[in-house]
Motif scaffolding. Structure first.
Motif, mmCIF file in Angstrom:
data_model
loop_
_atom_site.group_PDB
_atom_site.id
_atom_site.type_symbol
_atom_site.label_atom_id
_atom_site.label_comp_id
_atom_site.label_asym_id
_atom_site.label_seq_id
_atom_site.Cartn_x
_atom_site.Cartn_y
_atom_site.Cartn_z
ATOM 1 N N ASN A 3 0.816 -1.214 0.000
ATOM 2 C CA ASN A 3 0.000 0.000 0.000
ATOM 3 C C ASN A 3 0.853 1.269 0.000
ATOM 4 O O ASN A 3 0.327 2.375 0.097
ATOM 5 N N ASN A 4 2.159 1.080 -0.076
ATOM 6 C CA ASN A 4 3.122 2.183 -0.136
ATOM 7 C C ASN A 4 3.009 3.133 1.048
ATOM 8 O O ASN A 4 3.188 4.340 0.906
ATOM 9 N N THR A 32 11.053 -1.370 -3.706
ATOM 10 C CA THR A 32 11.142 -0.819 -5.053
ATOM 11 C C THR A 32 9.796 -0.969 -5.752
ATOM 12 O O THR A 32 8.915 -1.693 -5.284
ATOM 13 N N SER A 33 9.656 -0.293 -6.865
ATOM 14 C CA SER A 33 8.418 -0.400 -7.639
ATOM 15 C C SER A 33 8.404 -1.650 -8.517
ATOM 16 O O SER A 33 7.431 -1.922 -9.197
ATOM 17 N N PRO A 85 9.650 -8.788 -10.159
ATOM 18 C CA PRO A 85 10.881 -9.280 -10.786
ATOM 19 C C PRO A 85 11.976 -9.620 -9.778
ATOM 20 O O PRO A 85 12.763 -10.553 -10.004
ATOM 21 N N LYS A 86 12.020 -8.885 -8.673
ATOM 22 C CA LYS A 86 13.032 -9.167 -7.648
ATOM 23 C C LYS A 86 12.798 -10.556 -7.044
ATOM 24 O O LYS A 86 13.725 -11.361 -6.921
ATOM 25 N N GLN A 101 3.761 -12.975 -9.015
ATOM 26 C CA GLN A 101 2.707 -12.257 -9.719
ATOM 27 C C GLN A 101 2.483 -10.922 -9.018
ATOM 28 O O GLN A 101 2.663 -10.816 -7.806
ATOM 29 N N GLU A 102 2.046 -9.930 -9.779
ATOM 30 C CA GLU A 102 1.658 -8.644 -9.198
ATOM 31 C C GLU A 102 0.273 -8.289 -9.704
ATOM 32 O O GLU A 102 0.007 -8.366 -10.902
ATOM 33 N N VAL A 103 -0.627 -7.918 -8.781
ATOM 34 C CA VAL A 103 -2.006 -7.629 -9.162
ATOM 35 C C VAL A 103 -2.515 -6.395 -8.422
ATOM 36 O O VAL A 103 -1.933 -5.970 -7.422
#
Length: 283
Positions: A184-185, A198-199, A203-204, A213-215
Motif C-alpha cells: 500500500n506504499n 522498489t516499484s 521481478p526481484k 505475480q503482481e495484481v
C-alpha cells in the motif's frame, strides 16, 4: 460445517464478503475510536479472496490438521483478520464490542494464544515469512496437501530476515507456500518506496527463484486468478502475490487523508463511514 465447499463459497459473492469484512472492521475500530483501519479497508478484498475462494478450513474446528494455514506477519493488521474470521464463522460477531479491551479474544495486535484462527503472534515485523517457511517445510515432510499463506507488508521488504526466508523457501522447494505482500506504499515513517522497497518487486522475487505475480489488490477478479495461478503452478518453487492496495479503500473521505497508517476518527465520522459503505453494498 466440515469444510468451506465451492457451493457454499458461491452462495455469497466475494464482493459481499469483502464488504462485510470492511464493515466489521469499521465497527471494531469505532470501539477504540482509532486504529489501523486504513490497512483493514485496503486489504479486505485480499482477505475475501483468501478465505472464500482459495483456502480450505473448517470454521467449527480452527485447528483441523488438514487446514490451509494463514499466517499474519503484520500483527497490527489483526483488526482486518478478525473481520475475516467473523465473516468466516470462526469468531462470533457478538465479540466485536470487546475489540482491544482487557481479556478480549481480539487484542489490537494479533496473538495466537488469544484468538481462534490466529495462527501466529505477529508484530515483530520481518518474522512471519520465516515462520511460514518452517511450517511449510514441516507440512511437506508430513506429506500434507495443505498450503501455507503468509501475509506480509511492503515495509517488511526492508527487513533482512524476510530475504533470508525468501532464499530458504527456494532452497527447500516449498511449493506449498504462498506469500501475499500488501503493497500500500505506506509505513510508519512515510511512503514505502522512499525506504527500501522498489516499484519492481515481482521481478526481484522472481530473480530469487519464486513464482511471482503482481495484481491490483482491490480487483477481486484479478485476485481470484492470481490465487488460482499460485495454487496450480506446477514448478517446485514458492509463490508470491504482490497486491497493490489502496489505504482506506471504500471510504472516500478517509482515502483523501494525507497519512492513514494509524487513524484517529471523530465520533460522528464512524457513522458517516458506515453509511457510505452501506450505500455501496453489493447485491
Amino acid at each position: 460445517m466440515s469444510k468451506i465447499s465451492e457451493t457454499e463459497k458461491s452462495n455469497v459473492s466475494l464482493a459481499q464478503r469483502a464488504w462485510s469484512i470492511r464493515r466489521y472492521a469499521l465497527q471494531m475500530a469505532e470501539v477504540q475510536g482509532q486504529g489501523y483501519i486504513g490497512q483493514a479497508l485496503g486489504v479486505a478484498d485480499v482477505l475475501a479472496a483468501s478465505y472464500f475462494h482459495a483456502m480450505t478450513y473448517r470454521a467449527n474446528d480452527p485447528e483441523w490438521e488438514g487446514r490451509d494455514r494463514f499466517y499474519l506477519s503484520i500483527g497490527h493488521y489483526a483488526i482486518a483478520l478478525y473481520a475475516a474470521l467473523i465473516e468466516a464463522g470462526i469468531l462470533p460477531e457478538d465479540e466485536i464490542e470487546t475489540y482491544g479491551m482487557d481479556d478480549s479474544r481480539m487484542p489490537m495486535s494479533g496473538m495466537a494464544a488469544y484468538t481462534p484462527g490466529m495462527e501466529i503472534t505477529g508484530g515483530s515485523l520481518g518474522q512471519g515469512l520465516g515462520i511460514a517457511v518452517g511450517a511449510a517445510l514441516g507440512l511437506k515432510r508430513k506429506k500434507s496437501s495443505a498450503f501455507v499463506y503468509n501475509m506480509l507488508s511492503d515495509g517488511e521488504l526492508g527487513e533482512g530476515s524476510t530475504w533470508e526466508a525468501v532464499m530458504s523457501a527456494v532452497q527447500w522447494k516449498l511449493d506449498n507456500l504462498i506469500a501475499i505482500v500488501d503493497f500500500n506504499n505506506q509505513q510508519a515513517d512515510g511512503p514505502t518506496l522512499d525506504a527500501l522497497a522498489t516499484s519492481e518487486e515481482a521481478p526481484k522475487w522472481a530473480a530469487f527463484g519464486w513464482y511471482a505475480q503482481e495484481v491490483d489488490g482491490n480487483d477481486l477478479t484479478a485476485l481470484v486468478q492470481a490465487f488460482d495461478n499460485a495454487r496450480n503452478h506446477r514448478e517446485l518453487q514458492p509463490r508470491v502475490i504482490i497486491c497493490r492496495t489502496k489505504m482506506c479503500k471504500g471510504i472516500p473521505f478517509l482515502e483523501q487523508r494525507e497519512s492513514t497508517h494509524f487513524i484517529r476518527v471523530e465520533a460522528d465520522e464512524w457513522a458517516k463511514a458506515i453509511a457510505l459503505l452501506d450505500e455501496d453494498k453489493p447485491q
